[in-house]
Design a protein around this motif. Structure first.
Motif, PDB file in Angstrom:
ATOM      1  N   ALA A   1       0.882  -1.170   0.000  1.00  0.00           N
ATOM      2  CA  ALA A   1       0.000   0.000   0.000  1.00  0.00           C
ATOM      3  C   ALA A   1       0.914   1.213   0.000  1.00  0.00           C
ATOM      4  CB  ALA A   1      -0.884   0.011   1.244  1.00  0.00           C
ATOM      5  N   VAL A   2       0.343   2.380  -0.229  1.00  0.00           N
ATOM      6  CA  VAL A   2       1.089   3.608   0.066  1.00  0.00           C
ATOM      7  C   VAL A   2       0.284   4.367   1.109  1.00  0.00           C
ATOM      8  CG1 VAL A   2       2.294   3.779  -2.141  1.00  0.00           C
ATOM      9  CG2 VAL A   2       0.050   4.862  -1.878  1.00  0.00           C
ATOM     10  N   MET A   3       1.018   5.000   2.036  1.00  0.00           N
ATOM     11  CA  MET A   3       0.333   5.664   3.145  1.00  0.00           C
ATOM     12  C   MET A   3       0.750   7.138   3.229  1.00  0.00           C
ATOM     13  SD  MET A   3      -0.237   2.769   5.992  1.00  0.00           S
ATOM     14  CE  MET A   3       1.340   2.783   6.807  1.00  0.00           C
ATOM     15  N   PRO A   4       0.093   7.977   2.402  1.00  0.00           N
ATOM     16  CA  PRO A   4       0.404   9.400   2.453  1.00  0.00           C
ATOM     17  C   PRO A   4      -0.132  10.034   3.729  1.00  0.00           C
ATOM     18  CG  PRO A   4      -1.475   9.023   1.020  1.00  0.00           C
ATOM     19  CD  PRO A   4      -0.968   7.657   1.421  1.00  0.00           C
ATOM     20  N   LEU A   5       0.570  11.077   4.178  1.00  0.00           N
ATOM     21  CA  LEU A   5       0.093  11.765   5.375  1.00  0.00           C
ATOM     22  C   LEU A   5      -1.024  12.734   5.000  1.00  0.00           C
ATOM     23  CD1 LEU A   5       1.470  14.961   5.563  1.00  0.00           C
ATOM     24  CD2 LEU A   5       3.467  13.489   5.519  1.00  0.00           C
ATOM     25  N   GLY A   6      -1.936  12.956   5.952  1.00  0.00           N
ATOM     26  CA  GLY A   6      -2.972  13.969   5.773  1.00  0.00           C
ATOM     27  C   GLY A   6      -2.483  15.312   6.291  1.00  0.00           C
ATOM     28  N   ALA A   7      -1.699  15.260   7.361  1.00  0.00           N
ATOM     29  CA  ALA A   7      -1.102  16.431   8.008  1.00  0.00           C
ATOM     30  C   ALA A   7      -0.007  15.863   8.909  1.00  0.00           C
ATOM     31  CB  ALA A   7      -2.154  17.188   8.809  1.00  0.00           C
ATOM     32  N   PRO A   8       0.856  16.721   9.468  1.00  0.00           N
ATOM     33  CA  PRO A   8       1.921  16.173  10.320  1.00  0.00           C
ATOM     34  C   PRO A   8       1.397  15.257  11.434  1.00  0.00           C
ATOM     35  CG  PRO A   8       2.405  18.436   9.801  1.00  0.00           C
ATOM     36  CD  PRO A   8       1.029  18.165   9.243  1.00  0.00           C
ATOM     37  N   ILE A   9       2.189  14.258  11.764  1.00  0.00           N
ATOM     38  CA  ILE A   9       1.843  13.253  12.769  1.00  0.00           C
ATOM     39  C   ILE A   9       1.368  13.928  14.059  1.00  0.00           C
ATOM     40  CG2 ILE A   9       2.839  11.493  14.315  1.00  0.00           C
ATOM     41  CD1 ILE A   9       4.792  10.778  12.044  1.00  0.00           C
ATOM     42  N   GLY A  10       0.265  13.465  14.572  1.00  0.00           N
ATOM     43  CA  GLY A  10      -0.210  13.938  15.876  1.00  0.00           C
ATOM     44  C   GLY A  10      -0.771  15.347  15.868  1.00  0.00           C
TER      45      GLY A  10
END
Lengths: 66, 259
Positions: free
Chosen positions: B149-158
């Protein structure tokens, strides 16, 4: 002799096997992974490895993470 | 036919992957995992603290769950590979979330080092899910290298800021064949729902649930939002328009003709 266990210098009186070291630290073997001088050592091989002065040991376990 | 997520050679029901960090206690985490009904759960690896006796997190993760270790803490591909091998030696399967971060302020992933780790670990038989910045070229390379899979970020972690990368993630959804899973930054169930409505295969959530006032209630809310968003995607969203289109008849008895 001195071992580096998880980045800390730890004095140990005499050469011991990895399984004895784990037992001496009161750790549950099923919960941990042991790396000896950057080599992962399978649990069944712990008795075969005797640690020497200046060896590096990493003892790792699973924790919460995202 | 049941709508299942095909991932890493497995078929799972839940499209909400859950992280296990930052919970106030393992029992609370366990209840949240149950409330979310997640099938895939992430964990991290750390040095054992010799000074305290700590509980084993694995005892609090429901047994049918697929465990996916992450490589958090890795700053290079080599470090990620080392962590992945340690995780595998821990006897919890061969699923690995590659996370290579060199930037401590925003925790943004290093796509190049991540790709190198993917290439190595796929060859070693791992099921590899890279956490990445949503870049199409890199996502294609990850896919070609065998990422599950690829797991792009939605916004910075946390950060709980939501899907700030929407337009780039939409491109990945259109162009990438393996599942696209938004990982990191989702702050509310509506953020998760938005991802699913636009066609993400799944989302991965941790902080927004773990630090909510009621993590168990929030886990359930995220679970329901993911289901709702997925159903909406499958149903096909109606198109948007700039002008009104009456949903009730405007004519009939007050006047002869609508104005």
């Amino acid at each position: 002799m001195i071992l580096t266990i998880n980045g800390k210098q730890v004095p140990v009186e005499k050469p011991v096997s990895l399984d004895a070291l784990v037992a001496a630290k009161g750790l549950c073997p099923e919960k941990i992974v042991v790396e000896h001088n950057l080599c992962i050592i399978a649990r069944e091989d712990w008795p075969k490895i005797t640690v020497k002065d200046r060896d590096m040991i990493e003892i790792i376990s699973f924790v919460g993470g995202g | 036919m049941e709508d299942l997520l095909n991932l890493g050679g497995r078929q799972v029901k839940s499209r909400l992957l859950l992280g296990t960090g930052k919970f106030s206690s393992y029992p609370v985490m366990q209840k949240a995992l149950e409330a979310a009904a997640s099938d895939i759960v992430t964990v991290a690896l750390r040095r054992v603290d010799m000074s305290t006796q700590t509980d084993n997190i694995l005892e609090y993760i429901p047994k049918p769950c697929i465990l996916m270790a992450n490589t958090s803490g890795a700053r290079t591909a080599d470090e990620a590979v080392r962590i992945a091998r340690l995780a595998k030696a821990g006897g919890q399967g061969n699923w690995i979330k590659i996370e290579v971060v060199r930037d401590n302020k925003y925790l943004l992933p290093d796509n190049l080092e991540t790709l190198k780790a993917v290439e190595i670990l796929v060859k070693e038989g791992f099921i590899v899910l890279p956490y990445m910045s949503p870049d199409l070229s890199m996502a294609k390379r990850m896919e070609e290298a065998g990422a599950a899979a690829v797991m792009p970020l939605g916004a910075p972690i946390g950060s709980n800021r939501g899907l700030k990368t929407r337009e780039l993630v939409e491109i990945l959804i259109r162009e990438i064949r393996v599942p696209v899973i938004v990982d990191a930054g989702l702050g509310s169930p509506s953020d998760a729902c938005e991802c699913m409505e636009m066609g993400c295969a799944a989302v991965l959530v941790n902080t927004a649930i773990a630090i909510a006032c009621d993590p168990v209630g929030m886990a359930q809310a995220f679970g329901e939002a993911v289901i709702a968003g997925r159903r909406a995607y499958l149903a096909g969203l109606a198109s948007a328009a700039n002008e009104a289109s009456a949903s009730s008849p405007l004519t009939g008895f007050l006047r002869d003709e609508a104005r």
